[in-house]
Design a protein around this motif. Structure first.
Motif, PDB file in Angstrom:
ATOM      1  N   TYR A  39      -0.671   8.490  -6.739  1.00  0.00           N
ATOM      2  CA  TYR A  39      -1.204   9.774  -6.567  1.00  0.00           C
ATOM      3  C   TYR A  39      -0.302  10.477  -7.572  1.00  0.00           C
ATOM      4  O   TYR A  39      -0.722  11.437  -8.220  1.00  0.00           O
ATOM      5  CB  TYR A  39      -1.321  10.103  -5.235  1.00  0.00           C
ATOM      6  N   GLY A  40       1.030  10.211  -7.588  1.00  0.00           N
ATOM      7  CA  GLY A  40       1.953  11.048  -8.192  1.00  0.00           C
ATOM      8  C   GLY A  40       1.945  11.238  -9.675  1.00  0.00           C
ATOM      9  O   GLY A  40       2.343  11.982 -10.287  1.00  0.00           O
ATOM     10  N   ALA A  69       7.115  11.779 -16.328  1.00  0.00           N
ATOM     11  CA  ALA A  69       6.013  10.981 -15.656  1.00  0.00           C
ATOM     12  C   ALA A  69       4.912  10.507 -16.812  1.00  0.00           C
ATOM     13  O   ALA A  69       4.696   9.609 -16.720  1.00  0.00           O
ATOM     14  CB  ALA A  69       5.258  11.934 -14.648  1.00  0.00           C
ATOM     15  N   ALA A  70       4.683  11.463 -17.850  1.00  0.00           N
ATOM     16  CA  ALA A  70       3.935  11.137 -18.897  1.00  0.00           C
ATOM     17  C   ALA A  70       4.514   9.858 -19.603  1.00  0.00           C
ATOM     18  O   ALA A  70       3.911   9.095 -19.924  1.00  0.00           O
ATOM     19  CB  ALA A  70       3.579  12.341 -19.675  1.00  0.00           C
ATOM     20  N   LEU A  94       0.735  -1.176   0.164  1.00  0.00           N
ATOM     21  CA  LEU A  94      -0.068   0.020   0.153  1.00  0.00           C
ATOM     22  C   LEU A  94       1.008   1.124   0.162  1.00  0.00           C
ATOM     23  O   LEU A  94       0.770   2.162  -0.685  1.00  0.00           O
ATOM     24  CB  LEU A  94      -1.049  -0.079   1.149  1.00  0.00           C
ATOM     25  N   VAL A  95       1.872   1.281   1.049  1.00  0.00           N
ATOM     26  CA  VAL A  95       2.742   2.342   1.099  1.00  0.00           C
ATOM     27  C   VAL A  95       3.560   2.566  -0.205  1.00  0.00           C
ATOM     28  O   VAL A  95       3.783   3.989  -0.595  1.00  0.00           O
ATOM     29  CB  VAL A  95       3.721   2.438   2.277  1.00  0.00           C
ATOM     30  N   PHE A  96       4.487   1.685  -0.744  1.00  0.00           N
ATOM     31  CA  PHE A  96       5.102   1.867  -1.799  1.00  0.00           C
ATOM     32  C   PHE A  96       4.749   1.668  -3.110  1.00  0.00           C
ATOM     33  O   PHE A  96       5.542   1.813  -4.114  1.00  0.00           O
ATOM     34  CB  PHE A  96       6.415   0.976  -1.458  1.00  0.00           C
ATOM     35  N   ILE A 148       1.381  19.619  -6.616  1.00  0.00           N
ATOM     36  CA  ILE A 148       0.781  18.709  -7.528  1.00  0.00           C
ATOM     37  C   ILE A 148      -0.567  19.381  -7.713  1.00  0.00           C
ATOM     38  O   ILE A 148      -1.033  19.462  -8.654  1.00  0.00           O
ATOM     39  CB  ILE A 148       0.548  17.532  -6.984  1.00  0.00           C
ATOM     40  N   MET A 149      -1.220  19.669  -6.646  1.00  0.00           N
ATOM     41  CA  MET A 149      -2.552  20.291  -6.801  1.00  0.00           C
ATOM     42  C   MET A 149      -2.459  21.649  -7.375  1.00  0.00           C
ATOM     43  O   MET A 149      -3.539  22.108  -7.770  1.00  0.00           O
ATOM     44  CB  MET A 149      -3.521  20.129  -5.413  1.00  0.00           C
TER      45      MET A 149
END
Length: 321
Positions: free
Chosen positions: A54-55, A290-291, A46-48, A69-70
Motif C-alpha cells: 500500500y505504501g 519509493a519511486a 500478508l502482514v509483512f 499518504i492519501m
C-alpha cells in the motif's frame, strides 16, 4: 427448446459448483490441522509483504508526512522521470547491473562445483569437517566481514605486505573504484558458496549408488559419471536457483555495499540500494526514493519472467512456474 437447453446447462454448472465447494469443505475439515500449521506463514506474508505494498502509492505522490499518504498531492510519474533524467542514473544503474550480473556469472557455478566435489568424499567424518569449514563464513556478520576486508586489504595489511614485496608499493584496494566490484563478488563467493551448496548436496545424496556402480563396470571415468548421472539429477534445481537469482539480479544487498563504500570508490560502489537509502532516509525524500525502489522492483519482475521463459525453452519445459 433453446431456453430448456440453457436452463439445463446452467443447472449443470450450478451442480458442479456445489459439488466442488462441498469437496473443498470436506478436504478442509479432513486436513484442518495442516492448514493451521500453514496459517502463521500466510499471516506473516500478508502482514509483512502484501500490506506494505500500500505504501508504494507514495511513489506517485508528492508525499508529505503531515498530510499522509492519501492527503498528499498526486504527481503521477514525476519522480520516475526525475530519476531517469538525473545525471546519476546511468552510473547507478550500470553499477547495479554490472555488480549483479558478474556476481551471478561467477558465483552461480561455485556451489555446484563444491557439491560435486563433496559428493566424492566417502568418509563421513572428513566430509562433515569440510562442510563445517565451508558453511561457517555464512554465519559471520556482514559488518565483521567488511571489517576483515578493510584489515586484510589495508595498505599495511598482510595482502599488501606481499604486494609491496613484489611491486615495491601497496595497492589501494578499498580506495580504487576498479577493485571494488571484484572484492565484493569474491567475498560474496567466500561467504555464501558453501551454504548455497547444501541444496545440491542434498539432491546428490538421493542418487542411486547402483547407477555409479553400473557406470564403473561400463568403464566410465569420474568426469563421465558426473556428466551423465550427477548433473542430470541436479539440473531441475539448477534451473530454479538460476531463475530466482536472475530474477533478483537488481536486488543487491544494501548493507555490504554501503559498508564497503569510501569517498574514493563511489564511482563503482554507488548502486540503487545505497542511493535509495541516502535519498530516502538521509535526505528525507521518501516519495522519490519509493519511486526508485519501485522502478528497481519492476525491472526484477521483468527479468524473472523473461529468464523463466528462456529456461523453460532450453530445459524441456521445466521452469519456476
Amino acid at each position: 427448446m433453446d431456453n430448456a437447453v440453457d436452463t439445463q446447462k446452467s443447472s449443470g454448472r450450478a451442480l458442479k459448483e456445489r459439488t466442488s465447494t462441498s469437496h473443498r469443505m470436506q478436504q478442509l475439515k479432513k486436513h484442518y490441522f495442516l492448514y493451521l500449521l500453514l496459517a502463521p506463514a500466510l499471516i506473516l506474508t500478508l502482514v509483512f509483504k502484501y500490506i506494505p505494498m500500500y505504501g508504494a502509492i507514495i511513489a506517485f505522490k508528492d508525499f508529505s508526512p503531515i498530510k499522509g499518504i492519501m492527503g498528499s498531492e498526486w504527481v503521477g510519474l514525476k519522480h520516475f522521470e526525475k530519476f531517469l533524467a538525473s545525471p546519476n542514473f546511468d552510473v547507478i544503474f550500470m553499477n547495479t547491473l554490472k555488480l549483479s550480473f558478474f556476481g551471478l556469472i561467477f558465483s552461480f557455478p561455485v556451489p555446484i562445483l563444491l557439491a560435486l566435489m563433496l559428493n566424492q568424499v566417502r568418509k563421513a567424518g572428513v566430509k562433515k569437517n569440510i562442510q563445517l569449514f565451508l558453511y561457517a563464513p555464512n554465519f559471520i556478520s556482514v559488518v565483521v566481514i567488511v571489517g576483515m576486508l578493510f584489515i586484510f586489504l589495508s595498505p599495511t595489511g598482510p595482502i599488501n605486505q606481499f604486494a609491496t614485496w613484489i611491486t615495491g608499493q601497496p595497492i589501494m584496494f578499498m580506495s580504487e573504484p576498479e577493485y571494488f566490484r571484484w572484492i565484493y563478488i569474491l567475498s560474496d563467493i567466500w561467504t555464501g558458496a558453501g551454504w548455497a551448496s547444501i541444496i545440491y548436496v542434498a539432491a546428490l545424496a538421493n542418487v542411486d549408488p547402483e547407477l555409479h556402480n553400473a557406470a564403473n563396470l561400463d568403464g566410465a571415468n569420474l568426469i563421465q559419471r558426473i556428466r551423465h548421472i550427477d548433473l542430470p539429477t541436479i539440473r531441475p534445481i539448477m534451473a530454479i536457483v538460476f531463475i530466482l537469482a536472475a530474477g533478483g539480479i537488481m536486488s543487491i544487498g544494501f548493507e555490504k555495499a554501503y559498508l564497503m563504500q569510501t569517498s574514493m570508490n563511489l564511482p563503482s560502489s554507488e548502486i540503487i540500494a545505497t542511493y535509495v537509502y541516502k535519498v530516502g532516509l538521509q535526505s528525507g525524500d521518501y516519495a522519490y526514493s519509493a519511486a526508485v525502489g519501485l522502478f528497481n522492483s519492476v525491472i526484477n519482475v521483468i527479468l524473472l519472467v523473461t529468464v523463466n521463459l528462456i529456461v523453460k525453452k532450453l530445459n524441456e519445459g521445466e521452469g519456476l512456474y
